[in-house]
Design an enzyme around this catalytic site. Structure first.
Site, mmCIF file in Angstrom:
data_model
loop_
_atom_site.group_PDB
_atom_site.id
_atom_site.type_symbol
_atom_site.label_atom_id
_atom_site.label_comp_id
_atom_site.label_asym_id
_atom_site.label_seq_id
_atom_site.Cartn_x
_atom_site.Cartn_y
_atom_site.Cartn_z
ATOM 1 N N VAL A 16 0.864 -1.176 0.000
ATOM 2 C CA VAL A 16 0.000 0.000 0.000
ATOM 3 C C VAL A 16 0.902 1.228 0.000
ATOM 4 O O VAL A 16 2.057 1.165 0.414
ATOM 5 C CB VAL A 16 -0.949 0.032 1.223
ATOM 6 C CG1 VAL A 16 -2.008 -1.049 1.111
ATOM 7 C CG2 VAL A 16 -0.175 -0.100 2.519
ATOM 8 N N SER A 17 0.372 2.354 -0.453
ATOM 9 C CA SER A 17 1.202 3.542 -0.664
ATOM 10 C C SER A 17 1.515 4.293 0.617
ATOM 11 O O SER A 17 2.564 4.922 0.738
ATOM 12 C CB SER A 17 0.531 4.494 -1.662
ATOM 13 O OG SER A 17 0.360 3.844 -2.907
ATOM 14 N N THR A 18 0.625 4.284 1.590
ATOM 15 C CA THR A 18 0.831 5.045 2.827
ATOM 16 C C THR A 18 0.557 4.157 4.035
ATOM 17 O O THR A 18 -0.137 3.134 3.944
ATOM 18 C CB THR A 18 -0.099 6.268 2.893
ATOM 19 O OG1 THR A 18 -1.462 5.814 2.943
ATOM 20 C CG2 THR A 18 0.092 7.161 1.677
ATOM 21 N N GLN A 21 -3.161 3.327 4.926
ATOM 22 C CA GLN A 21 -3.952 2.373 4.161
ATOM 23 C C GLN A 21 -3.803 0.971 4.751
ATOM 24 O O GLN A 21 -2.790 0.644 5.372
ATOM 25 C CB GLN A 21 -3.511 2.378 2.699
ATOM 26 C CG GLN A 21 -3.825 3.676 1.975
ATOM 27 C CD GLN A 21 -3.354 3.649 0.530
ATOM 28 O OE1 GLN A 21 -2.264 3.199 0.235
ATOM 29 N NE2 GLN A 21 -4.188 4.127 -0.370
ATOM 30 N N SER A 44 5.180 4.148 -1.125
ATOM 31 C CA SER A 44 4.749 4.543 -2.459
ATOM 32 C C SER A 44 5.464 3.711 -3.502
ATOM 33 O O SER A 44 6.621 3.301 -3.313
ATOM 34 C CB SER A 44 5.040 6.029 -2.687
ATOM 35 O OG SER A 44 4.897 6.362 -4.042
#
Length: 213
Positions: A16-18, A21, A44
């Site tokens: 997941v990017s962050t 999340q 990211s």
């Protein structure tokens, strides 16, 4: 290069990017797919350093299959994705993407990735061709290419004017123009022969001795 065959374990990778999340849905999909072990990053896709991905790639052995929930969870770009999958194939490791239903241990999956690789190369060639055409057009218009000069013609003229006055030194003029001494010497080459004369202003005693008695 021989195609990879699924004779080993299924190893999952999620991302997941962050940190805000959740990985739950991806982890559930990988578990349902039968993954023996799952690695997960919270970074990211643009981040080059993905520690868990590095661990997953190191963990894989010939015959294993790397499984991801979707293609965009693995590569930062199409070229990066292809590079990773090609590297896996060289190690005899397969690749499977659940969302796109791609499996490089099957003929159909390998065909899809051949198409992807050809498309990435085609895009790269278009970019190179467009860049070269742009450079050629700029040269035809007489446009200067490359880095701008460290000193403009106006600065060089100003430097020569200032250096004609004995009280000015190379160091003081360089500071005034916002350049280094070496840049000043590079753009005003005649300084090399008269460096001592302009580096230090003459003393009053020297001026009296040089003048008429």
């Amino acid at each position: 290069m021989a195609p990879a065959s699924a004779t080993g374990a299924l190893i999952g990778y999620a991302r997941v990017s962050t940190t805000g999340q959740l990985l739950d849905r991806q982890l559930a999909a990988l578990t349902d797919a039968g993954c023996l072990r799952i690695f997960a990053d919270k970074k990211s896709g643009k981040n080059i350093e993905r520690e868990e991905l590095t661990k997953a790639l190191d963990y894989l052995r010939p015959g294993d299959v790397l499984v991801v929930p979707a293609l965009d969870r693995l590569g930062r770009s199409l070229q990066d994705l292809i590079s990773i999958v090609v590297g896996l194939r060289k190690q005899g490791v397969g690749f499977r993407s659940l969302h796109e239903a791609i499996d490089t241990t099957t003929p159909g999956g390998r065909l899809v990735f051949h198409v992807f690789a050809a498309l990435a190369e085609f895009i790269r060639e278009l970019i190179v061709e467009g860049t070269n055409e742009g450079l050629a057009a700029a040269r035809a218009r007489g446009q200067r290419l490359g880095r701008p000069p460290a000193m403009t013609p106006e600065q060089i003229r100003h430097a020569r004017d200032l250096l004609s006055r004995p009280d000015n030194t190379v160091s003081s003029i360089a500071r005034l123009l916002g350049v280094s001494r070496s840049t000043l010497y590079k753009h005003v080459p005649e300084l090399a022969s008269g460096r001592v004369a302009v580096d230090q202003p003459p003393t009053r005693h020297g001026e009296l001795e040089a003048g008429p008695r």
